[in-house]
Each structure stands twice: as C-alpha cells, then as structure tokens.
Design a protein around this motif. Structure first.
Motif, PDB file in Angstrom:
ATOM      1  N   HIS A   1      43.823  37.797 100.203  1.00 35.82           N
ATOM      2  CA  HIS A   1      44.736  38.175  99.128  1.00 35.82           C
ATOM      3  C   HIS A   1      44.992  36.958  98.247  1.00 35.82           C
ATOM      4  N   GLU A   2      45.021  37.204  96.960  1.00 34.38           N
ATOM      5  CA  GLU A   2      45.257  36.124  96.024  1.00 34.38           C
ATOM      6  C   GLU A   2      46.577  36.356  95.293  1.00 34.38           C
ATOM      7  N   ALA A   3      47.147  35.274  94.818  1.00 38.19           N
ATOM      8  CA  ALA A   3      48.391  35.386  94.054  1.00 38.19           C
ATOM      9  C   ALA A   3      48.139  36.182  92.772  1.00 38.19           C
ATOM     10  N   PRO A   4      49.081  37.028  92.362  1.00 34.69           N
ATOM     11  CA  PRO A   4      48.885  37.808  91.136  1.00 34.69           C
ATOM     12  C   PRO A   4      48.818  36.890  89.910  1.00 34.69           C
ATOM     13  N   ARG A   5      48.221  37.408  88.839  1.00 32.77           N
ATOM     14  CA  ARG A   5      48.167  36.643  87.600  1.00 32.77           C
ATOM     15  C   ARG A   5      49.584  36.355  87.101  1.00 32.77           C
ATOM     16  N   GLU A   6      49.715  35.291  86.355  1.00 32.86           N
ATOM     17  CA  GLU A   6      51.037  34.860  85.916  1.00 32.86           C
ATOM     18  C   GLU A   6      51.718  35.935  85.071  1.00 32.86           C
ATOM     19  N   GLU A   7      50.939  36.622  84.208  1.00 35.94           N
ATOM     20  CA  GLU A   7      51.525  37.669  83.379  1.00 35.94           C
ATOM     21  C   GLU A   7      52.032  38.829  84.230  1.00 35.94           C
TER      22      GLU A   7
END
Length: 542
Positions: A464-470
């Motif tokens: 799992h990756e961190a969501p995009r900043e937006e």
C-alpha cells in the motif's frame, strides 16, 4: 522606449469621473477578485444566462402578443384553424408562430430558456445543499434561491397560460379549483383573480401584467441581491490543496473568469437556440383554442409543475362538509402540503442544522456529501419524494404506454410516495458511512499499488502506498463529529440549552446526527505495518 498615454480628452473625462466616484480604485480592487474553479459552480451561471435569454426573447414576443380574451375569427396562415372562433390572445400567438419572421423560433427559445432556467436553479440548489454551502454566513442567499425558484414556478405557470389554448386553459381550470378550495376566502380570491365566473374576460390581461412586469422585476431584484451578497461574502470553495477557511484559492475575475463566463454564456445561448430550432415544444396549433368542455388526452404541464399535478392525481377524494360548507381537501392538500414540506423544510434546514449541531462558525469551504450523512440522506429523501410526485403526474401516460392498470398505477404512487423517501434516506446514509470508512482506510493504510510482496515465511501481501497529496487533502477536509457539550457542568448545574423538552429534543437529534460518524484522521505511523513487510520482503512480483 516611450510609454503611450491616452488622448487628453479621454484622460480628462476619466479623471473627472474618478475624482467624483472613485471608480478607478473600485475597479482595481474588484477585477482581481478570485473565483474558485470547479465545474459545479457553473450551474448558477446557467440560471443567470437563461434569465437573460428570457428577458431578451420575452421583449421580442411582447411586440406582437395581444393579451385580450375578446373573441375573433381566425384568418391567418394556419389553414386548419381558419374560420374558428378564438380569443385575441390565441390568435396573436398563432400570428407570432406562423406570420412573424423568426416568431416561432423566438417562442421556442423563450420556452426552452424557461425550462433551463428552472432546471439550473434546482441543480444549483441541490449542489449548494449537498455541499453545505448554505451554512453561515450564506443563509440569506439560500432563502433568496428558494424564493427565486418559487417565483419561477409562478412565472412559468402564468407564461404558458397566456396563449389561451386548450392545454393552458386546462391548467387555468386547475388553478381556479385550487384557489376556490382555500377555506373561507377561496371563492373571493377566485372571483377577484378571474374577474367573475370562470373563465371570464380578465384573467389573460392580468396574468400578462404579472408575467412581464411584476414577477420578472422581483426575480431581477433577487438575482441582483444574490450576486451582491455573493460578491461581498466571496464564493465558497471545494476542499482542494492550498484552500482554507481564511484563504480563497482560484482565478482572478479579470481576465480569466470574465473570458470563461463570456464564452459560457455564448455556449448556453447556442444550446438553447439549437433546442428552439430543432426540438418542438408547446405546439399550441395542435391543441386548438380553449374549450371549457374539452380536455386534451395525455396533457402534461412543464416539469417543474409536475409534482403538483402528481399530488393532485394520487390524492383520494377527501372532502369534509360542515355547517353548509365543503372543505375540498382533495385539492387543498396537494396544492399546499407537498411543496410546503420540500421548500419549507429547505428554508428552515440551515437554522435547524446549526441548532442541532451547535455549529455557529462561518464556513467558506464546502463539505463533501459523504461527510454529512444525515444531510445527504435527507436531501436524497426530498429528491425521491419530488421525483415520485413528478412521475405520478404522468400516471395516465405510464398506464397507457406500459399497458398497466391506471388504478394500480395510482395506488403504486400512493404507497411509494411515503416508502420511497424512507428507503432513499436509509440507503443513502449507509452509502455515505461506507465511503467514510473507505476514506479512513485510505488514510490509515494507504491505497493499493498493485505490487505483490512475499515474506520470508511465504505469505503474500499487497504493498500500500500513501495517497496522492491532492487526494489526501480532500479526504482530510472532513471535520470529525464534535462531542456534545455536557448537560451539566462540574458543579452539577444544568446547561441553559439542555433544560425542558426542547433541550432534550436537541440532545437526541445531536446524538442521531453524530453517533455513527466515522473518524478520518492522519496517524504519524499510518503505514508502519506495510513498512515492516517491505523491509522483510525478499521477492517482488507484479
């Protein structure tokens, strides 16, 4: 390089005006006003553009329309009605349609613009409601919007009643019945409005003056007030990066917004013109002049009057007679109660919500619908109620087209108009809560990457990756439910607002509003588990 200066005459004139009105400083301040950029904000602009088109085409039509019910014999271009007795209003409308160059096109553009005006106001109001843009300090603008929609309904009713054809006459007959059903004063109102027994000779001239002067002036005043308040309070904004309650993030009024809104006006006008040219609407020559003893089969009002028509059709024949007077509830209730519930509830909602939640703050950033489950579910219940009544207005057409019993169709709508909003509320609220849990999971565990990891023990898992900043900014814009203020302080003294039945009601409503809220919070080590998996992995497979 020398700098060009304006001619002396122009410079002197501008200086004269600026010294007395301060116009230069005013324009300098306002041309750089920032407008947030989001497609949904265009819904209100479509309503404004449609209103402008209505004013322009309506002015054209007034040059040839004769608001008179005096009887004449038709001798125009439409051969099928030649020699038929009709009112001057109907005769002049046929003249506009067949003998005035561009008359039929203007009539149809005018009618399509009216349809678009009402549809865009309703869509704009739904956007404002579902995003919470009506909250403090914009309650007054919300009430103005409801007032404009209500006046728009009256303006549309009066407008399509003017030609005095069979369809509009049927609508006026219903209007007469509704006015007469009002207790005590109904007969007086009906006789005053029509100038005597139905249909009389005065109703079309009176509706004409209301249609071209009074109601447009009121709507124009409301539009002006709405724009001035919005300009002063600034536009609400969607939750995006760099957007806060204190800072507006968007594009300046000049030149960006001005260029966009000018192009959008031309686009709206083009669409309405195409509809007027190629999509026939209200062909009054097919209906013929109004005859009190006839009614056209499958006649339907414009869509915004459909809920009133539907409520009238499904209402049982309920009358009360006492002391020689009859109270026609089968007409009075459909005319007053359904839209009274929808629009009365909408007008009171901002104040009820602030009272229940105790939220007295100013809000300039909108809320995602999922983050206000009760509000969103209530809105969908109202939309379902409105939509079912709209469909019920065509119960005869539905029965004929689908070969079902008209009796069964009527009873279906009588039941679903109560069950439908309840089901819509429950389903919508569960969907909102499910989306909140998804957002909480995204913040807590990240998003799926499509990368499969195998641990030393041979177990597989997905990275799992961190969501995009937006995306993260939008999700974290949710305000978690605040705990209700204690009913008693440390010394056991009850809080002023918690006393009595009203205080208990508010406390119960507050708990119903917040008890199943799903917190969405960012944790400092939100991806710790995945980091441990990644550090101990020995093979990556796609």
């Amino acid at each position: 390089m020398s700098q060009a200066t304006p001619p002396k005459a122009i410079e002197g004139t501008l200086g004269f005006i600026d010294e007395r009105l301060g116009s230069t400083s005013f324009f300098r301040r306002n041309v750089k006003k920032v407008f947030p950029d989001h497609w949904s904000f265009m819904l209100g602009e479509i309503a404004l553009y449609s209103f402008i088109i209505l004013l322009l085409t309506g002015t054209f039509l007034t040059l040839w329309f004769k608001p008179s019910m005096a009887e004449v014999v038709y001798d125009g271009s439409y051969t099928k009605l030649q020699g038929v007795k009709m009112s001057e209003a109907y005769d002049s409308t046929l003249h506009i349609s067949f003998d005035v160059r561009g008359g039929l096109l203007m009539r149809q553009i005018h009618h399509w613009a009216a349809i678009l005006f009402m549809a865009s106001i309703l869509a704009h109001m739904l956007r404002v409601f579902f995003t919470g843009a009506y909250r403090k300090p914009r309650e007054l603008n919300w009430l103005i919007g409801i007032g404009m929609f209500t006046l728009g309904m009256l303006e549309g009713l009066f407008g399509y009643s003017l030609p005095d054809d069979l369809l509009s006459g049927t609508g006026l007959r219903i209007t007469q019945g509704v006015a007469e059903s009002i207790p005590l004063v109904g007969t007086y109102i009906y006789m005053f409005l029509f100038g005597g027994e139905f249909p009389g000779q005065d109703i079309v001239p009176r509706l004409y003056m209301l249609h071209i002067l009074l109601i447009p002036a009121l709507i124009l005043g409301m539009v002006t007030a709405h724009m001035m308040i919005m300009w002063h309070q600034k536009h609400t904004a969607m939750p995006v990066k760099n957007q806060t309650e204190q800072q507006v993030y968007g594009y300046p009024f000049y030149p960006v917004f001005m260029a966009k809104t000018g192009a959008y006006f031309l686009f709206t006008f083009g669409v309405v013109a195409l509809l007027g040219a190629f999509a026939q609407i209200n062909p009054i020559w097919l209906f013929g002049p109004y005859d009190p003893g006839a009614i056209s089969s499958g006649s339907q009002p414009d869509w915004y009057m459909g809920p009133l028509e539907g409520a009238l059709r499904i209402m049982p024949n309920w009358e009360i007679t006492a002391w020689g007077h009859t109270l026609s509830l089968n007409v009075l209730i459909p005319a007053a109660v359904p839209l009274g519930i929808v629009f009365g509830g909408a007008a009171a909602w901002p104040f009820v919500e602030a009272w229940v939640t105790g939220d007295k703050r100013q809000h300039h950033v909108n809320t995602r619908p999922r983050n206000a489950p009760v509000r969103t579910a209530t809105g969908m219940a109202a939309v379902t109620f409105y939509g079912l009544l709209w469909l019920a207005g065509a119960n005869d057409v539905i029965a004929e087209r689908f070969h079902v019993s008209l009796f069964a169709t009527t009873w279906f709508f009588r039941v679903t108009v109560f069950l439908g909003p309840l089901i819509a509320f429950i389903v919508t609220k569960r969907i909102c809560l499910g989306l909140q849990r998804k957002d909480a999971d995204t913040i807590g565990h990240g998003v799926e990457s499509g990368v499969i990891l195998m641990s030393p023990e041979g177990r597989f898992s997905e990275r799992h990756e961190a969501p995009r900043e937006e995306e993260k900014t939008v999700i974290l814009s949710k305000e978690n439910a605040r705990p209700e203020a204690p009913a008693r302080d440390a010394k056991g003294i009850p809080a002023p607002g918690s006393k009595g039945p009203i205080g208990h009601l508010r406390s119960r409503l507050n708990r119903a509003w917040t008890f199943d809220d799903v917190p969405v919070e960012e944790h400092e080590h939100g991806h710790g588990d995945q980091q441990a998996i990644e550090s101990g992995s020995e093979q990556v497979k796609h």
